[in-house]
Design a protein around this motif. Structure first.
Motif, PDB file in Angstrom:
ATOM      1  N   THR A   3      -6.443  -5.344   5.254  1.00  0.00           N
ATOM      2  CA  THR A   3      -6.492  -5.565   6.706  1.00  0.00           C
ATOM      3  C   THR A   3      -7.626  -6.514   7.066  1.00  0.00           C
ATOM      4  O   THR A   3      -7.435  -7.454   7.845  1.00  0.00           O
ATOM      5  CB  THR A   3      -6.669  -4.214   7.457  1.00  0.00           C
TER       6      THR A   3
ATOM      7  N   ASN B  10      -5.972  -0.526   1.801  1.00  0.00           N
ATOM      8  CA  ASN B  10      -5.493  -0.906   3.127  1.00  0.00           C
ATOM      9  C   ASN B  10      -6.610  -1.531   3.955  1.00  0.00           C
ATOM     10  O   ASN B  10      -6.400  -2.542   4.642  1.00  0.00           O
ATOM     11  CB  ASN B  10      -4.892   0.297   3.860  1.00  0.00           C
ATOM     12  N   ASP B  11      -7.812  -0.964   3.891  1.00  0.00           N
ATOM     13  CA  ASP B  11      -8.953  -1.511   4.631  1.00  0.00           C
ATOM     14  C   ASP B  11      -9.291  -2.929   4.173  1.00  0.00           C
ATOM     15  O   ASP B  11      -9.526  -3.816   4.979  1.00  0.00           O
ATOM     16  CB  ASP B  11     -10.183  -0.618   4.472  1.00  0.00           C
TER      17      ASP B  11
ATOM     18  N   VAL C 259       0.829  -1.207   0.000  1.00  0.00           N
ATOM     19  CA  VAL C 259       0.000   0.000   0.000  1.00  0.00           C
ATOM     20  C   VAL C 259       0.862   1.256   0.000  1.00  0.00           C
ATOM     21  O   VAL C 259       0.632   2.176  -0.791  1.00  0.00           O
ATOM     22  CB  VAL C 259      -0.971  -0.009   1.202  1.00  0.00           C
TER      23      VAL C 259
ATOM     24  N   LYS D 171      -5.239   4.346  -1.425  1.00  0.00           N
ATOM     25  CA  LYS D 171      -4.490   3.765  -0.304  1.00  0.00           C
ATOM     26  C   LYS D 171      -5.393   3.346   0.854  1.00  0.00           C
ATOM     27  O   LYS D 171      -5.256   2.245   1.377  1.00  0.00           O
ATOM     28  CB  LYS D 171      -3.401   4.710   0.187  1.00  0.00           C
ATOM     29  N   ASN D 172      -6.295   4.224   1.270  1.00  0.00           N
ATOM     30  CA  ASN D 172      -7.147   3.892   2.417  1.00  0.00           C
ATOM     31  C   ASN D 172      -8.049   2.698   2.134  1.00  0.00           C
ATOM     32  O   ASN D 172      -8.151   1.784   2.963  1.00  0.00           O
ATOM     33  CB  ASN D 172      -7.985   5.098   2.856  1.00  0.00           C
ATOM     34  N   SER D 173      -8.695   2.695   0.993  1.00  0.00           N
ATOM     35  CA  SER D 173      -9.622   1.601   0.700  1.00  0.00           C
ATOM     36  C   SER D 173      -8.887   0.277   0.499  1.00  0.00           C
ATOM     37  O   SER D 173      -9.335  -0.772   0.989  1.00  0.00           O
ATOM     38  CB  SER D 173     -10.500   1.922  -0.512  1.00  0.00           C
TER      39      SER D 173
ATOM     40  N   GLU E  39      -2.333   7.385  -4.045  1.00  0.00           N
ATOM     41  CA  GLU E  39      -2.912   8.048  -2.865  1.00  0.00           C
ATOM     42  C   GLU E  39      -4.435   7.918  -2.821  1.00  0.00           C
ATOM     43  O   GLU E  39      -5.007   7.694  -1.768  1.00  0.00           O
ATOM     44  CB  GLU E  39      -2.518   9.533  -2.844  1.00  0.00           C
TER      45      GLU E  39
END
Length: 90
Positions: A83, A79-80, A66, A75-77, A72
């Motif tokens: 995880t 990573n979610d 990630v 990245k959040n989605s 950018e």
């Protein structure tokens, strides 16, 4: 005392053959395939991933997926999702 290890050697040879076949399938797949460890570091990166994303296997191995290879915007989605997958909930 002797022991016949013929069957053990046959099982080990078959296991290696299967592993080699799977690695060839992954490397030559017509889809990008990558693997990560529990820390999010790249452990596998096939030829299609290289051609589509522009990073060689050597450039990616051991680096955080990630942080280093996802734009950018995503990245959040990403990573979610990763995880959740690593926790067994996705």
């Amino acid at each position: 005392v002797g022991q016949d290890i013929t069957e053990l050697n046959q099982v080990m040879a078959e296991s290696k053959r299967v592993a080699d076949d799977l690695m060839r399938i992954i490397e030559n797949a017509n889809a990008p395939i990558f693997g990560i460890d529990t820390m999010g570091k790249v452990t596998e990166w096939n030829a299609k991933a290289s051609s589509l994303l522009g990073f060689t296997k050597a450039e990616t191995m051991g680096k955080n997926l990630v942080a280093n290879f996802i734009t950018e915007e995503f990245k959040n989605s990403v990573n979610d999702v990763l995880t959740a997958a690593l926790m067994g909930t996705e």
